[in-house]
Design a protein around this motif. Sequence first.
Motif, PDB file in Angstrom:
ATOM      1  N   ARG A  74       0.852  -1.184   0.000  1.00  0.00           N
ATOM      2  CA  ARG A  74       0.000   0.000   0.000  1.00  0.00           C
ATOM      3  C   ARG A  74       0.884   1.228   0.000  1.00  0.00           C
ATOM      4  O   ARG A  74       1.671   1.449   0.923  1.00  0.00           O
ATOM      5  CB  ARG A  74      -0.903  -0.009   1.235  1.00  0.00           C
ATOM      6  CG  ARG A  74      -1.691   1.265   1.474  1.00  0.00           C
ATOM      7  CD  ARG A  74      -2.980   1.282   0.666  1.00  0.00           C
ATOM      8  NE  ARG A  74      -3.620   2.570   0.650  1.00  0.00           N
ATOM      9  CZ  ARG A  74      -4.665   2.930   1.409  1.00  0.00           C
ATOM     10  NH1 ARG A  74      -5.165   2.078   2.261  1.00  0.00           N
ATOM     11  NH2 ARG A  74      -5.188   4.127   1.282  1.00  0.00           N
ATOM     12  N   GLU A  94       2.060   4.962   0.416  1.00  0.00           N
ATOM     13  CA  GLU A  94       1.742   6.066   1.324  1.00  0.00           C
ATOM     14  C   GLU A  94       1.519   7.354   0.530  1.00  0.00           C
ATOM     15  O   GLU A  94       2.124   7.551  -0.515  1.00  0.00           O
ATOM     16  CB  GLU A  94       2.885   6.280   2.310  1.00  0.00           C
ATOM     17  CG  GLU A  94       3.149   5.088   3.210  1.00  0.00           C
ATOM     18  CD  GLU A  94       2.017   4.796   4.170  1.00  0.00           C
ATOM     19  OE1 GLU A  94       1.365   5.753   4.637  1.00  0.00           O
ATOM     20  OE2 GLU A  94       1.764   3.599   4.434  1.00  0.00           O
ATOM     21  N   VAL A 152      -1.134   8.396  -1.003  1.00  0.00           N
ATOM     22  CA  VAL A 152      -2.001   8.262  -2.172  1.00  0.00           C
ATOM     23  C   VAL A 152      -3.386   7.849  -1.677  1.00  0.00           C
ATOM     24  O   VAL A 152      -3.496   6.908  -0.887  1.00  0.00           O
ATOM     25  CB  VAL A 152      -1.451   7.191  -3.152  1.00  0.00           C
ATOM     26  CG1 VAL A 152      -2.359   7.026  -4.348  1.00  0.00           C
ATOM     27  CG2 VAL A 152      -0.045   7.560  -3.601  1.00  0.00           C
ATOM     28  N   PRO A 153      -4.458   8.524  -2.115  1.00  0.00           N
ATOM     29  CA  PRO A 153      -5.783   8.202  -1.600  1.00  0.00           C
ATOM     30  C   PRO A 153      -6.337   6.846  -2.058  1.00  0.00           C
ATOM     31  O   PRO A 153      -7.246   6.314  -1.438  1.00  0.00           O
ATOM     32  CB  PRO A 153      -6.657   9.352  -2.105  1.00  0.00           C
ATOM     33  CG  PRO A 153      -5.941   9.879  -3.305  1.00  0.00           C
ATOM     34  CD  PRO A 153      -4.480   9.669  -3.024  1.00  0.00           C
ATOM     35  N   LEU A 154      -5.781   6.279  -3.115  1.00  0.00           N
ATOM     36  CA  LEU A 154      -6.225   4.966  -3.580  1.00  0.00           C
ATOM     37  C   LEU A 154      -5.353   3.876  -2.967  1.00  0.00           C
ATOM     38  O   LEU A 154      -4.211   4.124  -2.584  1.00  0.00           O
ATOM     39  CB  LEU A 154      -6.119   4.883  -5.110  1.00  0.00           C
ATOM     40  CG  LEU A 154      -6.937   5.874  -5.920  1.00  0.00           C
ATOM     41  CD1 LEU A 154      -6.678   5.672  -7.412  1.00  0.00           C
ATOM     42  CD2 LEU A 154      -8.411   5.752  -5.609  1.00  0.00           C
ATOM     43  N   LYS A 155      -5.885   2.673  -2.903  1.00  0.00           N
ATOM     44  CA  LYS A 155      -5.131   1.537  -2.384  1.00  0.00           C
ATOM     45  C   LYS A 155      -4.312   0.942  -3.525  1.00  0.00           C
ATOM     46  O   LYS A 155      -4.765   0.060  -4.251  1.00  0.00           O
ATOM     47  CB  LYS A 155      -6.072   0.500  -1.795  1.00  0.00           C
ATOM     48  CG  LYS A 155      -6.807   1.002  -0.576  1.00  0.00           C
ATOM     49  CD  LYS A 155      -7.779  -0.032  -0.051  1.00  0.00           C
ATOM     50  CE  LYS A 155      -8.514   0.517   1.151  1.00  0.00           C
ATOM     51  NZ  LYS A 155      -9.515  -0.436   1.657  1.00  0.00           N
ATOM     52  N   LEU A 195      -4.218  13.390  -8.694  1.00  0.00           N
ATOM     53  CA  LEU A 195      -3.941  11.986  -8.400  1.00  0.00           C
ATOM     54  C   LEU A 195      -2.654  11.525  -9.086  1.00  0.00           C
ATOM     55  O   LEU A 195      -1.810  10.881  -8.466  1.00  0.00           O
ATOM     56  CB  LEU A 195      -5.110  11.098  -8.827  1.00  0.00           C
ATOM     57  CG  LEU A 195      -4.947   9.605  -8.568  1.00  0.00           C
ATOM     58  CD1 LEU A 195      -4.757   9.321  -7.081  1.00  0.00           C
ATOM     59  CD2 LEU A 195      -6.152   8.846  -9.122  1.00  0.00           C
ATOM     60  N   GLN A 221       0.291  12.813  -7.151  1.00  0.00           N
ATOM     61  CA  GLN A 221       0.471  12.087  -5.897  1.00  0.00           C
ATOM     62  C   GLN A 221       1.097  10.724  -6.136  1.00  0.00           C
ATOM     63  O   GLN A 221       2.030  10.322  -5.431  1.00  0.00           O
ATOM     64  CB  GLN A 221      -0.878  11.914  -5.174  1.00  0.00           C
ATOM     65  CG  GLN A 221      -1.456  13.189  -4.625  1.00  0.00           C
ATOM     66  CD  GLN A 221      -2.888  13.009  -4.161  1.00  0.00           C
ATOM     67  OE1 GLN A 221      -3.670  12.254  -4.749  1.00  0.00           O
ATOM     68  NE2 GLN A 221      -3.252  13.720  -3.104  1.00  0.00           N
TER      69      GLN A 221
END
Length: 151
Positions: free
Chosen positions: A94, A96, A98-101, A140, A143
């Motif tokens: 995962r 770090e 970043v709003p997505l998994k 996005l 990021q």
Amino acid sequence: MANIVEPVLTAELIQALQEERIVTIATIDFEKGTPNVSAISWVYAMNEASVRFAVDQRSRIVENVRSNGAVTLNVIANESVYSISGKASIQADRMEGVPLKLALVEIAIEEVRDVMFYGSKISVEPKYEKTYDARAAAKLDSQVLSAIQAL
């Protein structure tokens, strides 16, 4: 010029893989043992010997890499088509910041081949457009690319 084989990325390919483009990746399916090809976009050449990419942590690519790290990227750039082969490994389950998994995968490059058929060149590289909010997409992308480079 076709059939050139290198052990690492050329300076031109590094530059191409530090720009937004469509890349396909071939992995070995963890269930069937057959080739599996997917299109990916968050790809970044770290240096001449490694490329990183981010994908949804639920992607079949992640399970395939866990089972068998042999991968090949297919890239259209610099008026040609390249096959970049190597061993992939999961660097982060995962990412770090970043709003997505997203999982982070790194490929240790073993071979770079120019696989364009003889006597031809790519005259127009493929383009794509994002179908969601352009500002959200740009944020996005920024990021994800920052996280890819940071680890």
